[in-house]
Scaffold this motif. Sequence first.
Motif, PDB file in Angstrom:
ATOM      1  N   LEU A 175       0.305  -1.307   0.113  1.00 46.08           N
ATOM      2  CA  LEU A 175       0.219  -0.253  -0.031  1.00 46.08           C
ATOM      3  C   LEU A 175       0.882   1.539  -0.147  1.00 46.08           C
ATOM      4  CD1 LEU A 175      -3.056  -0.691   2.988  1.00 46.08           C
ATOM      5  CD2 LEU A 175      -3.365  -1.056   0.087  1.00 46.08           C
ATOM      6  N   ILE A 178       1.675   1.350  -3.325  1.00 42.63           N
ATOM      7  CA  ILE A 178       1.310   2.391  -4.502  1.00 42.63           C
ATOM      8  C   ILE A 178       1.110   3.753  -4.766  1.00 42.63           C
ATOM      9  CG2 ILE A 178      -0.920   2.264  -4.914  1.00 42.63           C
ATOM     10  CD1 ILE A 178      -1.128  -0.390  -4.205  1.00 42.63           C
ATOM     11  N   THR A 179       1.588   4.404  -3.112  1.00 51.04           N
ATOM     12  CA  THR A 179       1.312   5.330  -2.750  1.00 51.04           C
ATOM     13  C   THR A 179       2.257   6.515  -3.444  1.00 51.04           C
ATOM     14  OG1 THR A 179      -0.309   5.166  -0.699  1.00 51.04           O
ATOM     15  CG2 THR A 179       1.056   7.103  -0.763  1.00 51.04           C
ATOM     16  N   GLU A 180       3.552   5.493  -3.195  1.00 54.37           N
ATOM     17  CA  GLU A 180       5.136   6.651  -3.363  1.00 54.37           C
ATOM     18  C   GLU A 180       5.148   6.238  -5.236  1.00 54.37           C
ATOM     19  OE1 GLU A 180       8.371   4.455  -2.834  1.00 54.37           O
ATOM     20  OE2 GLU A 180       8.315   4.958  -0.720  1.00 54.37           O
ATOM     21  N   ILE A 183       2.220   8.882  -6.532  1.00 54.07           N
ATOM     22  CA  ILE A 183       2.944  10.102  -6.116  1.00 54.07           C
ATOM     23  C   ILE A 183       3.634  10.849  -7.259  1.00 54.07           C
ATOM     24  CG2 ILE A 183       4.160  11.999  -4.695  1.00 54.07           C
ATOM     25  CD1 ILE A 183       2.412  10.325  -2.765  1.00 54.07           C
ATOM     26  N   PHE A 184       5.274   9.869  -7.452  1.00 56.99           N
ATOM     27  CA  PHE A 184       6.050   9.971  -8.554  1.00 56.99           C
ATOM     28  C   PHE A 184       5.315   9.836  -9.927  1.00 56.99           C
ATOM     29  CE2 PHE A 184       8.636   8.202  -5.026  1.00 56.99           C
ATOM     30  CZ  PHE A 184       9.010   9.343  -4.132  1.00 56.99           C
ATOM     31  N   TYR A 191      -1.907  12.632  -9.334  1.00 57.89           N
ATOM     32  CA  TYR A 191      -2.260  12.440  -8.299  1.00 57.89           C
ATOM     33  C   TYR A 191      -3.458  12.730  -7.842  1.00 57.89           C
ATOM     34  CZ  TYR A 191      -3.385   7.998  -5.054  1.00 57.89           C
ATOM     35  OH  TYR A 191      -3.438   6.982  -3.528  1.00 57.89           O
ATOM     36  N   LYS A 192      -3.357  14.171  -7.182  1.00 57.55           N
ATOM     37  CA  LYS A 192      -4.557  14.345  -6.223  1.00 57.55           C
ATOM     38  C   LYS A 192      -6.008  14.922  -7.939  1.00 57.55           C
ATOM     39  CE  LYS A 192      -2.520  18.904  -6.352  1.00 57.55           C
ATOM     40  NZ  LYS A 192      -2.409  20.259  -5.914  1.00 57.55           N
ATOM     41  N   SER A 194      -6.765  12.926  -9.448  1.00 54.53           N
ATOM     42  CA  SER A 194      -7.489  11.734  -9.713  1.00 54.53           C
ATOM     43  C   SER A 194      -8.190  11.461 -11.228  1.00 54.53           C
ATOM     44  CB  SER A 194      -9.187  11.417  -9.135  1.00 54.53           C
ATOM     45  OG  SER A 194      -9.125  11.572  -7.383  1.00 54.53           O
ATOM     46  N   ILE A 199      -7.801   6.063  -9.641  1.00 55.90           N
ATOM     47  CA  ILE A 199      -8.667   5.743  -8.566  1.00 55.90           C
ATOM     48  C   ILE A 199      -8.482   4.245  -9.338  1.00 55.90           C
ATOM     49  CG2 ILE A 199     -11.123   4.783  -9.241  1.00 55.90           C
ATOM     50  CD1 ILE A 199     -10.333   7.883  -8.930  1.00 55.90           C
ATOM     51  N   VAL A 201      -5.480   2.050  -9.779  1.00 53.71           N
ATOM     52  CA  VAL A 201      -4.645   1.183  -9.098  1.00 53.71           C
ATOM     53  C   VAL A 201      -5.096   1.339  -7.083  1.00 53.71           C
ATOM     54  CG1 VAL A 201      -2.067   1.344  -7.931  1.00 53.71           C
ATOM     55  CG2 VAL A 201      -2.779   2.167 -10.432  1.00 53.71           C
ATOM     56  N   ASN A 202      -5.925   2.992  -6.751  1.00 53.74           N
ATOM     57  CA  ASN A 202      -6.539   2.342  -5.082  1.00 53.74           C
ATOM     58  C   ASN A 202      -7.599   1.243  -5.476  1.00 53.74           C
ATOM     59  OD1 ASN A 202      -5.529   4.939  -5.048  1.00 53.74           O
ATOM     60  ND2 ASN A 202      -6.727   6.451  -4.812  1.00 53.74           N
ATOM     61  N   VAL A 203      -7.925   1.189  -6.388  1.00 55.64           N
ATOM     62  CA  VAL A 203      -9.208   0.156  -6.281  1.00 55.64           C
ATOM     63  C   VAL A 203      -8.227  -1.323  -6.450  1.00 55.64           C
ATOM     64  CG1 VAL A 203     -10.375  -1.679  -7.569  1.00 55.64           C
ATOM     65  CG2 VAL A 203     -11.093   0.828  -7.575  1.00 55.64           C
ATOM     66  N   GLY A 205      -5.153  -1.480  -4.129  1.00 51.20           N
ATOM     67  CA  GLY A 205      -5.254  -1.075  -3.227  1.00 51.20           C
ATOM     68  C   GLY A 205      -5.854  -2.163  -2.701  1.00 51.20           C
ATOM     69  N   LEU A 206      -6.919  -1.940  -2.568  1.00 52.26           N
ATOM     70  CA  LEU A 206      -8.641  -1.581  -1.882  1.00 52.26           C
ATOM     71  C   LEU A 206      -8.822  -3.642  -2.099  1.00 52.26           C
ATOM     72  CD1 LEU A 206     -11.253   0.287  -2.496  1.00 52.26           C
ATOM     73  CD2 LEU A 206      -9.441   0.195  -0.368  1.00 52.26           C
TER      74      LEU A 206
END
Lengths: 283, 283
Positions: A175, A178-180, A183-184, A191-192, A194, A199, A201-203, A205-206
């Motif tokens: 997780l 994925i965040t890094e 952002i990079f 990223y912000k 969206s 979206i 890759v956030n999924v 993560g979930l």
Amino acid sequence: MAMENFKHFLVVLSVAAAAGLVSIIFVLRWVLHFREGLAWDGGPAEFNWHPVLMVIGFIFLQGTAIIVYRIPWTWHRSKLMMKFIHAGLNLLAFILAVISMVAVFDFHNAAKIPNMYSLHSWVGLAAVILYGLQLVLGVGMYLMPFTPASWRAAFMPLHVYGGLFLFTSVIAVALMGITEKLIFSLSDPKYKDSPPEAIFVNVLGLLLVVFGALILWIATRKSWKRPSEQILHTLHTDGGVEDSSKVGPALSQLSDVPNEETCGDVRKRSCKLDDQPNLLVNN
Amino acid sequence: MAMENFKHFLVVLSVAAAAGLVSIIFVLRWVLHFREGLAWDGGPAEFNWHPVLMVIGFIFLQGTAIIVYRIPWTWHRSKLMMKFIHAGLNLLAFILAVISMVAVFDFHNAAKIPNMYSLHSWVGLAAVILYGLQLVLGVGMYLMPFTPASWRAAFMPLHVYGGLFLFTSVIAVALMGITEKLIFSLSDPKYKDSPPEAIFVNVLGLLLVVFGALILWIATRKSWKRPSEQILHTLHTDGGVEDSSKVGPALSQLSDVPNEETCGDVRKRSCKLDDQPNLLVNN
């Protein structure tokens, strides 16, 4: 396992398998569709092996290895064979994790990006090292025929806890990874903002969290354990165990109390109570 | 609890408490020394309440709530009182988590940063919502005197698993949050250049992992459970339980088998076996 219990197990196992397999599809689509694809050239396409191999090996295969004893249609197989499958899957997961790390170091070095500066890298490397230790100790304890049963018993709570802890840690590290990476690698849109990739890759993560949650649920249900634990218990108990299929094995893997595992296949018959002071609740 | 077991417990508890308290010191030093301090002004100093309240409330207090039944010098207190302490700590943790989220939304809105775009925010919000649900269900099940014992029994495995899962998830979310914040707030030198703040906050992340690992270890050791579970077992068992202090309670919280909790203080005497079909291993 009673029929209702078995159906419940099947449902949870199916959802876990689906979450795991869809995670693999998602990580592949991420690198193939949204990113630079896969290659071994020192560039971003080499980096991409990192998430792919981590999801396939360190998450999916490790999760499978953890619950392999729980699958009812393996219960007619010998415990020793299942131990080899458990160890083999974990060894494969470890090898893929190491290759996956090499991909990142190669990429970093080629791009002059420092190694090992992030919390992701710190916890991730610690997890890989401890996983290697867990593998060596696991083979030494439970696959070497000369290891005393008392050692096997004493080490089992740590083996089980260590396995579940490392599996959980690896998902947490994923997780962070994925965040890094989002952002990079996302810029215009960031990223912000969206964009679809964020979206998507956030999924992913979930899905990894859901997969982890279900594997941990399966691994910690006593009544879903391989029935041999229960048989040994019945053998050594004076009174009859009423409705033992309902009660399930008395000895949880997630506890201080060693279970049948500690005696292994070869030793089951000769396993002395003296070697297992904590084995029986009532003897 | 036997003396050796008690000493072992004390060592683990002390290290856990130290890791938790040092984490709080670290997060305070992070925002006060390296960052903009604390304020409620819509700026970065308001954001800083987010990590501070999350570490104090959602991690330290939640972890304390989880193991509060395990502390031997509370065992002469009534179970009901310990349940109120358990629920109270969790309620406080929930309130601090909500305030902590408000701080971030305020900061984002003032700085025109979008809300809820990151994996950190998705998993974090899900954890807060599920934690609220867990709190409501926990109070309804175990603090309402009219809740049937059979419901309490049926829900206990989910309550225990849910609690440990949420605690673990919150730590994973914190690791993502640290990763995000260090990437966003460090520039010249950047995160990848490993300035002192980066190293310091990475260590905070490690401390949170160590704290989490020890809380989960304490919570899943059967022989460290509150002895009332054991007493009930002894009461209902025909044969004598030999050396029960060594064996520990037979019923793990991390299992399908309901434990004494399910009968509560008030009901202990009148708790029927019929209500607890799975309670006894041998009766």
